[in-house]
Design an enzyme around this catalytic site. Structure first.
Site, PDB file in Angstrom:
ATOM      1  N   GLU A 138       0.800  -1.234   0.000  1.00 50.10           N
ATOM      2  CA  GLU A 138       0.000   0.000   0.000  1.00 50.10           C
ATOM      3  C   GLU A 138       0.832   1.282   0.000  1.00 50.10           C
ATOM      4  OE1 GLU A 138      -2.685  -0.494   3.317  1.00 50.10           O
ATOM      5  OE2 GLU A 138      -3.411  -2.411   2.580  1.00 50.10           O
ATOM      6  N   ASN A 180       1.974  -5.089  -3.191  1.00 48.97           N
ATOM      7  CA  ASN A 180       0.584  -5.419  -2.858  1.00 48.97           C
ATOM      8  C   ASN A 180      -0.217  -4.146  -2.562  1.00 48.97           C
ATOM      9  OD1 ASN A 180      -1.341  -7.598  -2.128  1.00 48.97           O
ATOM     10  ND2 ASN A 180      -1.161  -6.809  -0.036  1.00 48.97           N
ATOM     11  N   HIS A 216     -10.691  -6.363  -1.433  1.00 47.89           N
ATOM     12  CA  HIS A 216     -11.671  -6.209  -0.347  1.00 47.89           C
ATOM     13  C   HIS A 216     -12.878  -5.481  -0.942  1.00 47.89           C
ATOM     14  CE1 HIS A 216      -8.891  -7.484   2.750  1.00 47.89           C
ATOM     15  NE2 HIS A 216      -7.989  -6.630   2.305  1.00 47.89           N
ATOM     16  N   GLU A 246      -6.131 -10.754  -0.927  1.00 43.89           N
ATOM     17  CA  GLU A 246      -6.865 -10.498   0.326  1.00 43.89           C
ATOM     18  C   GLU A 246      -8.375 -10.484   0.092  1.00 43.89           C
ATOM     19  OE1 GLU A 246      -5.380  -7.135   2.548  1.00 43.89           O
ATOM     20  OE2 GLU A 246      -3.311  -7.495   1.934  1.00 43.89           O
ATOM     21  N   ASP A 248     -12.148 -10.610   0.161  1.00 45.12           N
ATOM     22  CA  ASP A 248     -13.363 -10.847   0.942  1.00 45.12           C
ATOM     23  C   ASP A 248     -14.476  -9.993   0.351  1.00 45.12           C
ATOM     24  OD1 ASP A 248     -12.607  -8.378   2.142  1.00 45.12           O
ATOM     25  OD2 ASP A 248     -11.996  -9.320   4.006  1.00 45.12           O
TER      26      ASP A 248
HETATM   27  O1  9MR Z   1      -6.833  -8.055   9.018  1.00 46.54           O
HETATM   28  C1  9MR Z   1      -5.819  -7.258   9.603  1.00 46.54           C
HETATM   29  C2  9MR Z   1      -6.277  -6.762  10.967  1.00 46.54           C
HETATM   30  O2  9MR Z   1      -6.433  -7.850  11.849  1.00 46.54           O
HETATM   31  C3  9MR Z   1      -5.258  -5.770  11.510  1.00 46.54           C
HETATM   32  O3  9MR Z   1      -5.769  -5.213  12.721  1.00 46.54           O
HETATM   33  C4  9MR Z   1      -4.969  -4.672  10.496  1.00 46.54           C
HETATM   34  C5  9MR Z   1      -3.863  -3.743  10.979  1.00 46.54           C
HETATM   35  O4  9MR Z   1      -2.632  -4.426  11.120  1.00 46.54           O
HETATM   36  O5  9MR Z   1      -4.551  -5.243   9.261  1.00 46.54           O
HETATM   37  C6  9MR Z   1      -5.515  -6.090   8.688  1.00 46.54           C
HETATM   38  O6  9MR Z   1      -5.011  -6.587   7.453  1.00 46.54           O
HETATM   39  C7  9MR Z   1      -4.815  -5.627   6.421  1.00 46.54           C
HETATM   40  C8  9MR Z   1      -3.636  -6.082   5.576  1.00 46.54           C
HETATM   41  O7  9MR Z   1      -2.502  -6.280   6.407  1.00 46.54           O
HETATM   42  C9  9MR Z   1      -3.322  -5.092   4.482  1.00 46.54           C
HETATM   43  N1  9MR Z   1      -4.495  -4.837   3.663  1.00 46.54           N
HETATM   44  C10 9MR Z   1      -5.710  -4.486   4.383  1.00 46.54           C
HETATM   45  C11 9MR Z   1      -5.994  -5.545   5.446  1.00 46.54           C
HETATM   46  C12 9MR Z   1      -7.311  -5.240   6.147  1.00 46.54           C
HETATM   47  O8  9MR Z   1      -7.209  -4.039   6.842  1.00 46.54           O
END
Ligand code: 9MR
Length: 338
Positions: A138, A180, A216, A246, A248
């Site tokens: 990101e 990513n 997402h 990722e 969903d």
């Molecule tokens: O699903 C993840 C959540 O449990 C964490 O609190 C959050 C912050 O670290 O990150 C979420 O995963 C993210 C991923 O690492 C990057 N893309 C977006 C995902 C959803 O927020």
């Protein structure tokens, strides 16, 4: 016996193996340790896993130079003992800067050294065990063109990406190195920028091998499948591997049978797009079961984005993925992608 085997026969991972594509889920440390149904469902259905949180910098290096590998080691051991491939997520992310990193003034040379040490240590530890790393996550801004502001960007400069990929390649020359991001799945301003950025990195000789599209989405609002395919294919034309990293498809509450059916159609379309794209080697969902998902906490009024419900029952979405992986294999007969 578990309903998944009754209702839908062959586990998804067997179908995916036959198609030569990875199917996986993001795995959380706590249920992996404490929930046997979670482990059994993962092992049965997935041929790939990715760390949801335990490889992020704030978790794996919570204090400067002090690493906590417990969660990541457990994940790597689980992958190895269940014959699954492991994705590493993520080495550099603006959201995972712990206090020791952000509450201090760094010179460029010092921060490059932190980056280099971190990547050498983490990638080095899992060398040969992680198939693909999300090296940078990101980096592009959502709202304005260009890279987003972050500690890495602001102190090191825009070439922090080149450095991160170069350090990762030195630590494990065989690992596939991914960029990513989200909102780059369709054809739009941000995905054009991502395309230009990766093309330029490749032209500079930066060791980047793949691009992850997070996906997402809301269950009834997502890019058209043909757009997903066209977008993935233009990255494939650069010589990059693509993965859906990722996925969903969150549903607005209340979750109804009708919405679950529409979600299933969407899952089927997205998996078929992945199978159709020239160089898409894996699809991973961001979690396994609606019992443990980031969605309800982050999006008020949404839930139920994954393939298994809170009791590990396969949802209509699971059956649609099953169908996409099996019927298409007969009709199109595409060869292995891995
Ligand atoms: O699903 C993840 C959540 O449990 C964490 O609190 C959050 C912050 O670290 O990150 C979420 O995963 C993210 C991923 O690492 C990057 N893309 C977006 C995902 C959803 O927020």
């Amino acid at each position: 016996m578990h309903a998944a085997t009754n209702a839908t026969g062959t586990p998804l991972r067997d179908l995916a193996d036959a198609r030569g594509i990875g199917i996986g889920a993001a795995v959380a440390t706590r249920p992996l340790a404490g929930d046997s149904a979670y482990r059994a469902t993962l092992a049965r259905e997935m041929n790939m896993i990715v760390a949801e949180n335990c490889m992020k910098l704030h978790q794996i290096q919570p204090r400067e130079g002090q690493y906590d590998f417990a969660g990541a080691d457990a994940l790597a051991a689980f992958a190895a003992s269940n014959n699954m491939r492991l994705r590493g997520h993520t080495l550099v992310w603006h959201q995972s800067a712990p206090g020791w990193l952000k509450d201090r003034q760094w010179s460029r040379a010092e921060l490059l050294n932190v980056l280099s040490q971190h990547i050498a240590t983490v990638v080095g530890r899992y060398k040969g065990r992680v198939c693909c790393w999300d090296v940078v996550n990101e980096a592009l801004d959502d709202k304005i063109p260009g890279l987003r502001t972050s500690l890495w960007h602001d102190v090191i400069g825009p070439d922090y990406l080149d450095h991160a990929f170069t350090f990762a390649h030195a630590a494990d020359p065989r690992a596939k190195l991914f960029y990513n991001d989200y909102c780059t799945e369709g054809l739009n301003r941000k995905s054009d920028e991502q395309y230009a950025m990766l093309k330029a990195m490749l032209a500079r000789g930066v060791p980047v091998h793949g691009v992850g599209f997070q996906c997402h989405f809301v269950f009834d609002s997502y890019p058209a499948p043909e757009t997903l395919v066209s977008n993935m294919n233009r990255f494939a034309d650069l010589g990059l591997e693509t993965q859906i990293t990722e996925l969903d498809l969150r549903i607005s509450t209340p979750v109804t049978p009708e919405k679950l059916e529409r979600q299933a159609r969407a899952y089927g379309e997205i998996f078929r797009a992945a199978l159709e794209a020239r160089n898409c080697t894996a699809v991973l969902t961001w979690g396994l079961t609606d019992k443990y998902s980031w969605v309800p906490a982050f999006f008020k009024g949404f839930d139920a984005g994954l393939l298994f419900d809170k009791d590990y029952e396969p949802k209509p979405a699971h059956d649609a993925v099953h169908q996409a992986l099996s019927i298409d294999a007969v009709s199109r007969g595409s060869g292995p992608k891995l």
